[in-house]
Design a protein around this motif. Sequence first.
Motif, PDB file in Angstrom:
ATOM      1  N   ALA A 173      51.831  69.123  44.076  1.00  0.00           N
ATOM      2  CA  ALA A 173      51.551  67.917  44.858  1.00  0.00           C
ATOM      3  C   ALA A 173      52.752  66.970  44.841  1.00  0.00           C
ATOM      4  O   ALA A 173      53.085  66.354  45.856  1.00  0.00           O
ATOM      5  CB  ALA A 173      50.311  67.217  44.305  1.00  0.00           C
ATOM      6  N   GLY A 174      53.411  66.854  43.687  1.00  0.00           N
ATOM      7  CA  GLY A 174      54.610  66.021  43.590  1.00  0.00           C
ATOM      8  C   GLY A 174      55.739  66.558  44.455  1.00  0.00           C
ATOM      9  O   GLY A 174      56.469  65.793  45.107  1.00  0.00           O
ATOM     10  N   GLU A 175      55.882  67.881  44.471  1.00  0.00           N
ATOM     11  CA  GLU A 175      56.889  68.510  45.335  1.00  0.00           C
ATOM     12  C   GLU A 175      56.585  68.223  46.800  1.00  0.00           C
ATOM     13  O   GLU A 175      57.481  67.892  47.584  1.00  0.00           O
ATOM     14  CB  GLU A 175      56.912  70.019  45.094  1.00  0.00           C
ATOM     15  N   ALA A 176      55.310  68.341  47.167  1.00  0.00           N
ATOM     16  CA  ALA A 176      54.912  68.115  48.562  1.00  0.00           C
ATOM     17  C   ALA A 176      55.170  66.675  48.984  1.00  0.00           C
ATOM     18  O   ALA A 176      55.552  66.410  50.122  1.00  0.00           O
ATOM     19  CB  ALA A 176      53.437  68.461  48.743  1.00  0.00           C
ATOM     20  N   ALA A 177      54.967  65.733  48.062  1.00  0.00           N
ATOM     21  CA  ALA A 177      55.201  64.324  48.381  1.00  0.00           C
ATOM     22  C   ALA A 177      56.677  64.063  48.668  1.00  0.00           C
ATOM     23  O   ALA A 177      57.030  63.389  49.641  1.00  0.00           O
ATOM     24  CB  ALA A 177      54.727  63.452  47.221  1.00  0.00           C
ATOM     25  N   ALA A 178      57.544  64.618  47.819  1.00  0.00           N
ATOM     26  CA  ALA A 178      58.991  64.456  48.038  1.00  0.00           C
ATOM     27  C   ALA A 178      59.414  65.122  49.342  1.00  0.00           C
ATOM     28  O   ALA A 178      60.194  64.553  50.119  1.00  0.00           O
ATOM     29  CB  ALA A 178      59.755  65.054  46.856  1.00  0.00           C
TER      30      ALA A 178
END
Length: 322
Positions: A173-178
């Motif tokens: 999810a953090g990767e997707a946000a970036a």
Amino acid sequence: MREIATIKDIAQKANVSPSTVSRALNGNSRISKETVTKIKKMASEMEYYPNYAAQNLTRGDANANIVGIVFPVTSRDAPANPFHIDLMRGASSALTPMHYEMLVAISATEKELLSSVKSMVNQAKVHNFLIFYAVKNDPITAYLRKKKLNFVIIGDPSDNSGDRYVDNNNVAAGEAAAKCLIDNYHVLHPLFIQSSKKWPYETSRLKGYQQYLKQNGYDGNVWVDNSSQTIDDFLKNHAKIDGIVCADDILFAKLNSSLQKFKLPTVCFNSSRLMGMILGDSEKIDMQPRELGQEAVKLLFNQNAHQKIVNFKFSDNSMQEN
């Protein structure tokens, strides 16, 4: 007011004994299929509802149909977290068909919370629990473990305790946000905002954010809410920042009035209706709290399963599960 139908009422109408009605409703093999069908049809027509609490008392299992819900330590003046409310909705939707009810423990201190859980166990005889948080060295889960009670954690405990849990893929999810900031808004210098609690899910989202930036040749900043420098001052002193990932929607709501001044594209997590009103046009990654609650209940009553991952989604994408 209409009176509630009882087993005696059904027995009188069917011209059989109350014990026959009870056995038929419980599928006793000594009762013919024809009688079982007749009694169940009659019970439905009379809107009869079993008294599960009484059944449990008869078995000597006082509150077998209650699941304890344990919230993280929450200060008395803290606003309700929509994520937790949606977790409860999901859990309730899974528990209701099983005729289970929920009993909630929520306290302002760790000591008070442990005391509430002990009261559930010793006085209310609750022995199934859903823990709505994951932290290391948690005295509540240590107590439940010691008492050999059945519980599932929502979140990744990450302490090698062997506890059963349900979680999101927060790193992804953090990767997707970036990726969202960079691909959709052409951000070059993003900022990740994290709360002073540094909850495990925040740390995992930060890890994913940093991994994506490193893999794609970007530099990113991090600001923690307990910093001596306010978010206003930080952004003024880091003028190159052109996009934000906020680790939690409650934190975003807290900082919203300050962040609005800078009008930066923002990606936030969770997608409740209440947060949608506050977050406005920011991108929202739905962490599927209702699905998490449902899966936690399934896992609670499946002793052979150890964990379940429910993946996030953007609002217009379909959920994926591992």
